[in-house]
Design an enzyme around this catalytic site. Structure first.
Site, PDB file in Angstrom:
ATOM      1  N   ARG A  58       0.818  -1.212   0.000  1.00 14.62           N
ATOM      2  CA  ARG A  58       0.000   0.000   0.000  1.00 14.62           C
ATOM      3  C   ARG A  58       0.855   1.267   0.000  1.00 14.62           C
ATOM      4  O   ARG A  58       0.440   2.307  -0.506  1.00 14.62           O
ATOM      5  CB  ARG A  58      -0.938   0.002   1.208  1.00 14.62           C
ATOM      6  N   TYR A 111     -10.942  22.690 -12.608  1.00 11.73           N
ATOM      7  CA  TYR A 111     -11.585  21.452 -13.069  1.00 11.73           C
ATOM      8  C   TYR A 111     -12.837  21.219 -12.217  1.00 11.73           C
ATOM      9  O   TYR A 111     -12.742  21.189 -10.973  1.00 11.73           O
ATOM     10  CB  TYR A 111     -10.559  20.338 -12.888  1.00 11.73           C
ATOM     11  N   ASP A 183      -3.105  22.830  -9.716  1.00  7.65           N
ATOM     12  CA  ASP A 183      -3.306  21.763 -10.699  1.00  7.65           C
ATOM     13  C   ASP A 183      -2.458  22.146 -11.915  1.00  7.65           C
ATOM     14  O   ASP A 183      -2.751  23.100 -12.629  1.00  7.65           O
ATOM     15  CB  ASP A 183      -4.793  21.682 -11.069  1.00  7.65           C
TER      16      ASP A 183
HETATM   17  C1  LIG Z   1      -8.673  15.142 -15.994  1.00  9.18           C
HETATM   18  C2  LIG Z   1      -8.275  16.193 -15.040  1.00  9.18           C
HETATM   19  C3  LIG Z   1      -8.151  15.930 -13.680  1.00  9.18           C
HETATM   20  C4  LIG Z   1      -8.541  14.595 -13.084  1.00  9.18           C
HETATM   21  O1  LIG Z   1      -7.790  13.523 -13.534  1.00  9.18           O
HETATM   22  P1  LIG Z   1      -8.415  12.032 -13.535  1.00  9.18           P
HETATM   23  O2  LIG Z   1      -7.228  11.182 -13.698  1.00  9.18           O
HETATM   24  O3  LIG Z   1      -9.403  12.001 -14.642  1.00  9.18           O
HETATM   25  O4  LIG Z   1      -9.077  11.855 -12.199  1.00  9.18           O
HETATM   26  C5  LIG Z   1      -7.696  16.933 -12.854  1.00  9.18           C
HETATM   27  N1  LIG Z   1      -7.390  18.145 -13.329  1.00  9.18           N
HETATM   28  C6  LIG Z   1      -7.509  18.455 -14.637  1.00  9.18           C
HETATM   29  C7  LIG Z   1      -7.151  19.811 -15.095  1.00  9.18           C
HETATM   30  C8  LIG Z   1      -7.968  17.492 -15.524  1.00  9.18           C
HETATM   31  O5  LIG Z   1      -8.118  17.815 -16.811  1.00  9.18           O
END
Ligand SMILES: *Cc1c(COP(=O)(O)O)cnc(C)c1O
Length: 406
Positions: A58, A111, A183
Site C-alpha cells: 500500500r 476542473y 493543478d
Molecule cells: C482530468 C483532469 C483531472 C482529473 O484527472 P483524472 O485522472 O481524470 O481523475 C484533474 N485536473 C484536470 C485539469 C484534468 O483535466
C-alpha cells in the site's frame, strides 16, 4: 542536465534490477523480511523515509517509487506520491491541508470535479469554500482571511484557459500564511515549474500527458518540504495507493513526454491559428495566441503549450454545433485529453457575464499527434456542416415567415 536528458534518466536504477533498463512491475502486498534484524531495518528505513524503502504494497513498491522520484525531480519539488487518479490526488492533497474552520479559495475555472469535491465533501466537514475570479485584476490579497489555509490555482483554467499570475498569488498567500495548491496538468512538469513560481503543492492528472496513451488513470502530488509531512500522512491515513501496471504505463509514457508535447504544441498552435481566421469562429482560447488575454503571463511563466484549448463558434444553435461535431472524423467525441489522439467535447462555461463575453457554442479541442493538415481539413468539413445547418435553419425561418404572415 537538460530536460530531455532528465526525462530519460529520471527514476531509473537498472543496477538494482539486474540491469533491466525499465523498473519492472512489482506486484506486492507483503514484503518479507529475512530475519528480525532485517525487519527492524525495514521499519527504520520507512520511519526515516529513505527513498525506495518498501515495507507494504500500500505504501508503494519499487515501481511506485520510480515514478515518484521521476516526477518530484521534473516538477522541482521535494517528494511525490502516486494516486489512482488525478482527482484522488486533488482530493487527498486538499484533505491533508484543510481542517474544520479553515477557509479555502478556489478559482472558478478549476476542473469542475475539484470544485465539487470542495463544495460537496470538505464543506460537510466544516471547511469554508469560496470561489474567486482568476482574472478580474482584483488582488487575491483582498480575499485572504486570517483563516485562509489554501489558495487553489489552476493555470490555464479548465475550459476557459485563463492564465493566473501564480508568483503574485503565491506571494500574497504566503504573506497571510496560506498554502498554494496548483493543478499543473496543462503545463505538465516540463512547461511550467510550479515550485520556482511559489507553489507549495503541485498536482498532475498523470492520466493525461504523462500516461499519454489514453490507457490508464493515475495522479501525482508533489510537495515542498513544508507540505510533505502533511500530505504523506493523510495519503497513508486514507489508504491511497495505485496499481503497479498503471504506474508502469506512466513511467513508459514519461520517457517520450518531451517529443510528444513538442508535437502537440506545434500542431495545436497551427490548428488554433487556422481556426482564428475562420468566419464561423467567434474566438479561440489558446494562451500561446497573441490574442489571448493571458498571453503575456503565459510567455513570462511557461516554456511551452500543450494541445488543449477551447473554440467558441459564432453559431448559437445547438443543431449547428451538432452538425459541426458529427462531421468530424479525426476528433473523437469524449472526455479526457493528453493521449495521442485528437478529441472534441462541447461545454457550457461555468462562468458568465464579463468572465465569458462570448455568444456562441463552445467546444474544447485536444489536438493529437495526427498530421495537422488532416486535422485542419477535418475542422473545415465541420465548419462547413455548421454553416450549412445555420443556412438551412435561416431558410426554414424565411419560409415560415412567408407562409404565416403576421
Ligand atoms: C482530468 C483532469 C483531472 C482529473 O484527472 P483524472 O485522472 O481524470 O481523475 C484533474 N485536473 C484536470 C485539469 C484534468 O483535466
Amino acid at each position: 542536465m537538460k530536460e530531455s536528458t532528465h526525462l530519460v534518466c529520471a527514476g531509473r536504477h537498472p543496477e538494482r534490477f539486474g540491469g533491466v533498463v525499465n523498473t519492472p512491475i512489482f506486484r506486492a502486498s507483503t514484503i518479507l523480511a529475512g530475519s528480525m534484524a532485517e525487519w527492524e531495518e525495514m521499519k527504520r528505513a520507512r520511519a526515516a523515509e529513505e527513498p525506495g524503502a518498501t515495507t507494504y504494497g500500500r505504501y508503494g513498491t519499487p515501481t511506485t517509487h520510480a515514478l515518484e522520484e521521476a516526477i518530484a525531480g521534473l516538477e522541482g519539488g521535494y517528494r511525490s506520491l502516486v494516486f489512482p487518479s488525478g482527482l484522488a490526488a486533488v482530493s487527498t492533497a486538499l484533505t491533508a491541508l484543510l481542517s474544520a474552520g479553515d477557509h479555502v479559495l478556489v478559482t472558478d475555472s478549476a476542473y469542475s470535479p475539484t470544485r465539487a469535491f470542495l463544495e460537496r465533501v470538505l464543506a460537510r466537514f466544516g471547511v469554508e469554500v469560496e470561489t474567486y475570479d482568476p482574472v478580474d485584476g482584483k488582488p487575491i490579497e483582498a480575499l485572504l482571511r486570517p483563516n485562509t489555509r489554501v489558495v487553489y490555482v489552476e493555470s490555464p483554467g479548465s475550459e476557459t484557459f485563463d492564465i493566473q499570475d501564480i508568483p503574485a498569488i503565491s506571494a500574497a498567500a504566503h504573506k497571510h500564511g496560506a498554502y498554494v495548491v496548483m493543478d499543473n496538468t496543462w503545463g505538465t512538469p516540463l512547461y511550467f515549474k510550479p515550485f520556482v513560481h511559489g507553489v507549495d503543492v503541485s498536482i498532475q492528472a498523470a492520466t493525461k500527458y504523462i500516461v499519454g496513451h489514453s490507457d490508464a488513470m493515475l495522479g501525482v502530488v508533489t510537495c515542498n518540504r513544508d507540505t510533505w509531512p502533511l500530505v504523506k500522512q493523510t495519503t497513508h491515513d486514507m489508504g491511497q495507493t495505485a496499481g503497479p501496471d498503471d504506474i508502469y504505463l506512466a513511467l513508459r509514457g514519461l520517457r517520450t513526454l518531451a517529443v510528444r508535447l513538442q508535437r502537440h504544441w506545434q500542431s495545436g498552435l497551427r490548428v488554433a491559428q487556422w481556426l482564428e481566421q475562420q468566419p464561423q469562429v467567434e474566438a479561440v482560447l489558446h494562451p500561446a495566441l497573441p490574442s489571448h488575454p493571458g498571453h503575456a503571463l503565459w510567455k513570462r511563466d511557461f516554456t511551452g503549450a500543450c494541445g488543449l484549448f477551447s473554440v467558441v463558434l459564432r453559431t448559437t444553435s445547438k443543431a449547428s454545433l451538432t452538425a459541426f461535431i458529427d462531421a468530424l472524423e479525426h476528433f473523437g467525441l469524449g472526455v479526457s485529453w493528453g493521449g495521442y489522439e485528437s478529441l472534441v467535447i462541447p461545454f457550457t462555461p461555468g462562468c458568465a457575464g464579463p468572465r465569458w463575453p462570448y455568444q456562441g457554442q463552445a467546444v474544447r479541442l485536444h489536438v493529437g499527434l495526427e498530421d495537422p493538415q488532416d486535422l485542419i481539413d477535418d475542422l473545415r468539413r465541420g465548419l462547413m456542416a455548421c454553416s450549412t445547418q445555420d443556412a438551412r435553419a435561416q431558410n426554414e425561418e424565411a419560409d415560415y415567415d412567408q407562409t404565416c404572415p403576421t
